[in-house]
Design an enzyme around this catalytic site. Sequence first.
Site, PDB file in Angstrom:
ATOM      1  N   LYS A 107       0.820  -1.222   0.000  1.00 49.73           N
ATOM      2  CA  LYS A 107       0.000   0.000   0.000  1.00 49.73           C
ATOM      3  C   LYS A 107       0.849   1.266   0.000  1.00 49.73           C
ATOM      4  CE  LYS A 107      -3.752  -0.404   2.714  1.00 49.73           C
ATOM      5  NZ  LYS A 107      -4.539  -0.705   3.931  1.00 49.73           N
ATOM      6  N   LYS A 137       2.403   2.649   2.227  1.00 48.44           N
ATOM      7  CA  LYS A 137       2.081   3.498   3.382  1.00 48.44           C
ATOM      8  C   LYS A 137       3.081   3.202   4.494  1.00 48.44           C
ATOM      9  CE  LYS A 137      -2.989   4.118   3.235  1.00 48.44           C
ATOM     10  NZ  LYS A 137      -4.231   4.016   4.032  1.00 48.44           N
TER      11      LYS A 137
HETATM   12  N1  C2G Z   1     -12.546   6.221   5.874  1.00 51.01           N
HETATM   13  C1  C2G Z   1     -13.707   6.998   5.907  1.00 51.01           C
HETATM   14  N2  C2G Z   1     -13.615   8.341   5.974  1.00 51.01           N
HETATM   15  C2  C2G Z   1     -12.400   8.940   6.011  1.00 51.01           C
HETATM   16  C3  C2G Z   1     -11.225   8.168   5.989  1.00 51.01           C
HETATM   17  C4  C2G Z   1     -11.321   6.793   5.919  1.00 51.01           C
HETATM   18  O1  C2G Z   1     -14.834   6.451   5.871  1.00 51.01           O
HETATM   19  N3  C2G Z   1     -12.350  10.309   6.077  1.00 51.01           N
HETATM   20  C5  C2G Z   1     -12.689   4.768   5.786  1.00 51.01           C
HETATM   21  C6  C2G Z   1     -12.052   4.201   4.522  1.00 51.01           C
HETATM   22  O2  C2G Z   1     -12.941   4.323   3.418  1.00 51.01           O
HETATM   23  C7  C2G Z   1     -11.817   2.748   4.920  1.00 51.01           C
HETATM   24  C8  C2G Z   1     -11.542   2.850   6.440  1.00 51.01           C
HETATM   25  O3  C2G Z   1     -12.012   4.153   6.862  1.00 51.01           O
HETATM   26  O4  C2G Z   1     -13.007   1.991   4.718  1.00 51.01           O
HETATM   27  C9  C2G Z   1     -10.072   2.721   6.755  1.00 51.01           C
HETATM   28  O5  C2G Z   1      -9.390   3.704   6.019  1.00 51.01           O
HETATM   29  P1  C2G Z   1      -7.810   3.462   5.737  1.00 51.01           P
HETATM   30  O6  C2G Z   1      -7.137   3.158   7.003  1.00 51.01           O
HETATM   31  O7  C2G Z   1      -7.341   4.581   4.873  1.00 51.01           O
HETATM   32  O8  C2G Z   1      -7.876   2.109   4.902  1.00 51.01           O
HETATM   33  P2  C2G Z   1      -7.332   1.841   3.426  1.00 51.01           P
HETATM   34  O9  C2G Z   1      -5.936   2.326   3.320  1.00 51.01           O
HETATM   35  O10 C2G Z   1      -8.358   2.344   2.499  1.00 51.01           O
HETATM   36  O11 C2G Z   1      -7.231   0.234   3.419  1.00 51.01           O
HETATM   37  O12 C2G Z   1      -7.952  -4.137   1.773  1.00 51.01           O
HETATM   38  C10 C2G Z   1      -8.527  -2.859   1.989  1.00 51.01           C
HETATM   39  C11 C2G Z   1      -7.515  -1.888   2.527  1.00 51.01           C
HETATM   40  O13 C2G Z   1      -6.839  -2.429   3.651  1.00 51.01           O
HETATM   41  C12 C2G Z   1      -8.202  -0.564   2.904  1.00 51.01           C
END
Ligand code: C2G
Length: 133
Positions: free
Chosen positions: A45, A47
């Site tokens: 990712k 990250k």
């Molecule tokens: N999220 C949200 N609103 C935000 C930020 C994040 O609803 N302002 C949601 C994202 O859409 C996700 C969850 O919170 O459903 C976790 O966000 P992240 O930690 O950024 O996850 P991500 O990097 O999208 O990883 O296999 C799937 C991945 O692991 C998802």
Amino acid sequence: MKRVITYGTFDLLHYGHINLLRRAKALGDYLIVALSTDEFNLTEKNKKCYYSYEKRKQLLEAIRYVDLVIPEENWEQKKTDIHQYHVDIFVMGDDWREKFDFLKKQCEVVYLERTPEISTTQIKMEIKNGNNT
Ligand code: C2G
């Protein structure tokens, strides 16, 4: 008992994450969070997390909506997780809309609206620029 699963990094936990977890739990009775490991974040990712997996796991486990935290180690484990944990509903924020529709053969797939104007990246930038909201 209706079992829900969601996936993510959840670094620098913020109210957007909490909004997602609260709504995901409201869809069922038991919420599993598959938390991206440090290695998965780095290698797949691109990250670099501020908090380690263990610290991010500790924070998630303290949230009343979360019933179980498991590691997310690769992109391919979702089908197995859904089977192994008898999941009824797969939930993600709508930035992932349609990306996981292939799971509809196994369970209900729900994309919830992202919370606007908050993200881990934005928090890091604002701290770097010395802004506080
Ligand atoms: N999220 C949200 N609103 C935000 C930020 C994040 O609803 N302002 C949601 C994202 O859409 C996700 C969850 O919170 O459903 C976790 O966000 P992240 O930690 O950024 O996850 P991500 O990097 O999208 O990883 O296999 C799937 C991945 O692991 C998802």
